[in-house]
Design a protein around this motif. Structure first.
Motif, mmCIF file in Angstrom:
data_model
loop_
_atom_site.group_PDB
_atom_site.id
_atom_site.type_symbol
_atom_site.label_atom_id
_atom_site.label_comp_id
_atom_site.label_asym_id
_atom_site.label_seq_id
_atom_site.Cartn_x
_atom_site.Cartn_y
_atom_site.Cartn_z
ATOM 1 N N THR A 4 0.857 -1.191 0.000
ATOM 2 C CA THR A 4 0.000 0.000 0.000
ATOM 3 C C THR A 4 0.891 1.238 0.000
ATOM 4 O O THR A 4 2.001 1.220 0.511
ATOM 5 N N HIS A 5 0.396 2.274 -0.574
ATOM 6 C CA HIS A 5 1.122 3.539 -0.563
ATOM 7 C C HIS A 5 0.117 4.686 -0.616
ATOM 8 O O HIS A 5 -1.029 4.509 -1.004
ATOM 9 N N GLU A 6 0.572 5.826 -0.199
ATOM 10 C CA GLU A 6 -0.276 7.013 -0.215
ATOM 11 C C GLU A 6 0.148 7.900 -1.369
ATOM 12 O O GLU A 6 1.320 7.996 -1.707
ATOM 13 N N ILE A 7 -0.828 8.558 -1.977
ATOM 14 C CA ILE A 7 -0.536 9.454 -3.096
ATOM 15 C C ILE A 7 0.150 10.717 -2.595
ATOM 16 O O ILE A 7 1.060 11.236 -3.213
ATOM 17 N N TYR A 8 -0.289 11.210 -1.438
ATOM 18 C CA TYR A 8 0.281 12.421 -0.870
ATOM 19 C C TYR A 8 0.940 12.096 0.461
ATOM 20 O O TYR A 8 0.409 11.318 1.253
#
Length: 58
Positions: A4-8
């Protein structure tokens, strides 16, 4: 591998503000584009355009 990763980034990016809601422009009833239908309405309620304008200008 990242699952998982965050865009911001919470630490580096500023949060984006939502779009401002625009208000829809609605012309006055006595506007030339609406005048014909407004005159029909005035006739139905038994008033003239001059009477209507006199009531609303005061």
């Amino acid at each position: 591998m990242l699952l998982t990763h965050e865009i911001y980034s919470k630490e580096f990016d500023q949060p984006k503000e939502g779009k401002k809601e625009k208000r829809k422009y609605i012309p006055q009833q006595s506007h030339p584009w609406k005048l014909a239908s407004f005159e029909k309405y005035l006739k139905r309620i038994g008033k003239t355009l001059l009477e209507y304008q006199a009531e609303n200008s005061a």
